[in-house]
Enzyme design. Structure first.
Site, PDB file in Angstrom:
ATOM      1  N   HIS A 206      27.384  26.383  39.723  1.00 45.79           N
ATOM      2  CA  HIS A 206      26.444  27.475  39.501  1.00 45.79           C
ATOM      3  C   HIS A 206      26.389  27.922  38.039  1.00 45.79           C
ATOM      4  O   HIS A 206      25.493  28.679  37.665  1.00 45.79           O
ATOM      5  CB  HIS A 206      26.747  28.626  40.444  1.00 45.79           C
ATOM      6  CG  HIS A 206      26.644  28.219  41.880  1.00 45.79           C
ATOM      7  ND1 HIS A 206      25.470  27.784  42.448  1.00 45.79           N
ATOM      8  CD2 HIS A 206      27.594  28.118  42.862  1.00 45.79           C
ATOM      9  CE1 HIS A 206      25.675  27.449  43.707  1.00 45.79           C
ATOM     10  NE2 HIS A 206      26.969  27.637  43.979  1.00 45.79           N
TER      11      HIS A 206
ATOM     12  N   TYR B 137      26.958  35.397  39.635  1.00 44.17           N
ATOM     13  CA  TYR B 137      28.166  34.614  39.928  1.00 44.17           C
ATOM     14  C   TYR B 137      28.267  33.426  38.979  1.00 44.17           C
ATOM     15  O   TYR B 137      29.332  33.160  38.403  1.00 44.17           O
ATOM     16  CB  TYR B 137      28.115  34.150  41.382  1.00 44.17           C
ATOM     17  CG  TYR B 137      29.219  33.197  41.774  1.00 44.17           C
ATOM     18  CD1 TYR B 137      30.514  33.655  41.996  1.00 44.17           C
ATOM     19  CD2 TYR B 137      28.966  31.840  41.944  1.00 44.17           C
ATOM     20  CE1 TYR B 137      31.529  32.782  42.370  1.00 44.17           C
ATOM     21  CE2 TYR B 137      29.975  30.965  42.310  1.00 44.17           C
ATOM     22  CZ  TYR B 137      31.250  31.435  42.519  1.00 44.17           C
ATOM     23  OH  TYR B 137      32.255  30.568  42.875  1.00 44.17           O
TER      24      TYR B 137
ATOM     25  N   ASP C 152      47.354  37.060  45.234  1.00 44.61           N
ATOM     26  CA  ASP C 152      46.031  37.469  45.695  1.00 44.61           C
ATOM     27  C   ASP C 152      46.090  38.973  45.928  1.00 44.61           C
ATOM     28  O   ASP C 152      47.141  39.594  45.739  1.00 44.61           O
ATOM     29  CB  ASP C 152      45.652  36.726  46.985  1.00 44.61           C
ATOM     30  CG  ASP C 152      44.142  36.527  47.115  1.00 44.61           C
ATOM     31  OD1 ASP C 152      43.414  37.541  47.037  1.00 44.61           O
ATOM     32  OD2 ASP C 152      43.691  35.378  47.292  1.00 44.61           O
TER      33      ASP C 152
ATOM     34  N   PHE D  42      42.059  30.374  40.805  1.00 42.67           N
ATOM     35  CA  PHE D  42      41.011  30.320  41.821  1.00 42.67           C
ATOM     36  C   PHE D  42      40.608  31.708  42.298  1.00 42.67           C
ATOM     37  O   PHE D  42      39.744  31.844  43.151  1.00 42.67           O
ATOM     38  CB  PHE D  42      41.488  29.491  43.027  1.00 42.67           C
ATOM     39  CG  PHE D  42      41.198  28.019  42.903  1.00 42.67           C
ATOM     40  CD1 PHE D  42      40.270  27.403  43.716  1.00 42.67           C
ATOM     41  CD2 PHE D  42      41.865  27.249  41.968  1.00 42.67           C
ATOM     42  CE1 PHE D  42      40.000  26.049  43.610  1.00 42.67           C
ATOM     43  CE2 PHE D  42      41.618  25.892  41.842  1.00 42.67           C
ATOM     44  CZ  PHE D  42      40.673  25.281  42.675  1.00 42.67           C
TER      45      PHE D  42
ATOM     46  N   ASP E 274      46.508  42.354  41.329  1.00 43.91           N
ATOM     47  CA  ASP E 274      45.080  42.526  41.085  1.00 43.91           C
ATOM     48  C   ASP E 274      44.715  41.876  39.753  1.00 43.91           C
ATOM     49  O   ASP E 274      45.286  42.223  38.714  1.00 43.91           O
ATOM     50  CB  ASP E 274      44.747  44.023  41.053  1.00 43.91           C
ATOM     51  CG  ASP E 274      43.251  44.303  41.006  1.00 43.91           C
ATOM     52  OD1 ASP E 274      42.472  43.373  40.704  1.00 43.91           O
ATOM     53  OD2 ASP E 274      42.868  45.461  41.259  1.00 43.91           O
ATOM     54  N   LEU E 275      43.757  40.965  39.778  1.00 47.49           N
ATOM     55  CA  LEU E 275      43.312  40.292  38.556  1.00 47.49           C
ATOM     56  C   LEU E 275      42.816  41.270  37.500  1.00 47.49           C
ATOM     57  O   LEU E 275      42.842  40.971  36.305  1.00 47.49           O
ATOM     58  CB  LEU E 275      42.178  39.311  38.880  1.00 47.49           C
ATOM     59  CG  LEU E 275      42.520  38.072  39.691  1.00 47.49           C
ATOM     60  CD1 LEU E 275      41.240  37.366  40.130  1.00 47.49           C
ATOM     61  CD2 LEU E 275      43.391  37.134  38.875  1.00 47.49           C
TER      62      LEU E 275
ATOM     63  N   SER F 136      32.279  26.338  38.545  1.00 41.80           N
ATOM     64  CA  SER F 136      31.327  26.050  39.614  1.00 41.80           C
ATOM     65  C   SER F 136      30.076  25.393  39.068  1.00 41.80           C
ATOM     66  O   SER F 136      29.680  25.611  37.906  1.00 41.80           O
ATOM     67  CB  SER F 136      30.951  27.351  40.327  1.00 41.80           C
ATOM     68  OG  SER F 136      29.890  27.156  41.235  1.00 41.80           O
TER      69      SER F 136
END
Length: 279
Positions: free
Chosen positions: A112, A135, A32, A70, A50-51, A110
């Site tokens: 969404h 998002y 993370d 995630f 860092d992604l 998600s």
């Protein structure tokens, strides 16, 4: 498996997954942006990364069998804010997984991604993308990325469209609740199913009022056990009649379907803090 990587390990859902994932592999590498996640479990080590840094992701995934992704900003925000962690970060994970020869990406997608479908439509895993926010658009992008990397590069993915993984605190959650135990089962099935190709599955518990259909994801063996109906009477009495002019009451995305683009959807969800001590 020898090595699993978990991104977003400092987040609320990632925190619930860390200990169960250590049972599935010799080494769990949790990662993370946070400088520290406190005490690690036996078999777990933490790497701050860092992604948005592709080289860092390539190094992180070296020698791994699978990655459970995630990591992301977990709310609606301006597109420019989400572009790095949610869009570019997703590309970096799939590209790093491909370069390192991983078998599978297990992805926290998600509801969404399909949040503008009507709540009364019993949608399946093949429902067309209808994002409710930037998002949700990022989730659509990552699902399409997963499909592309399977079709063109043979990298498997399981995209888990999580509905509401938190305490049942509003009428929508009576249908959309995903308990933490069922979340753990879902992620475990996404990992231990022998062949998945590109798969989509809804992350929802065995609720009487579940608004989505997982029939076409039965090959994953996910069989949720918990049911939010036990909370229904109290929640409905507390909420009273719902406003039928509110898009949040009419669409799968709930408040995310109602907020202006770039504005927080979580702020409208009335989420309650967990009392377990986990994030």
């Amino acid at each position: 498996m020898k090595k699993l990587v978990l991104t977003g390990a400092a987040g609320r859902l990632g925190s619930y997954l860390r200990e169960p994932l250590t049972r599935l592999c010799d080494e769990l590498v949790s990662t993370d942006l946070a400088g520290d996640i406190g005490k690690t479990y036996p078999g777990e080590r933490y790497v701050q990364a860092d992604l948005q840094d592709l080289d860092a992701m390539v190094d992180l995934l070296a020698g791994a069998d699978m990655v459970v992704h995630f990591g992301a900003i977990g709310d609606e925000a301006p597109f420019e804010t989400l572009l790095g962690p949610n869009f570019i970060g997703a590309y970096n994970i799939w590209e790093a997984a491909y370069r390192n020869g991983l078998r599978r990406v297990v992805y926290a997608s998600s509801i969404h991604a399909v949040g503008m479908h009507k709540k009364t439509d019993f949608i399946g895993i093949d429902a067309p993308h209808r994002p409710d926010t930037f998002y949700g658009l990022a989730k659509c992008f990552a699902e399409d990325l997963a499909s592309l990397y399977w079709d063109k590069r043979g990298l498997e993915s399981v995209c888990m469209r999580i509905l509401s993984c938190a305490q049942v605190s509003n009428p929508r959650a009576v249908g959309t609740w995903l308990s933490y135990d069922d979340l753990i089962q879902l992620v475990t099935r996404a990992i231990d199913t022998p062949v998945t190709g590109f798969s989509v599955v809804y992350g929802v518990s065995n609720n009487d009022r579940t608004p989505v259909d997982n029939a076409k994801a039965s090959h994953l063996g996910y069989r949720p056990k918990d049911n939010a109906e036990e909370f229904a009477k109290e929640i409905f009495a507390e909420a009273g009649p719902l406003d039928l002019n509110d898009p949040g009451n009419l669409h799968h995305g709930g408040p995310f379907a109602a907020v202006p683009l770039g504005n927080s959807g979580l702020a409208k969800l009335n989420l309650k803090a967990d009392d377990t001590g986990k994030r």
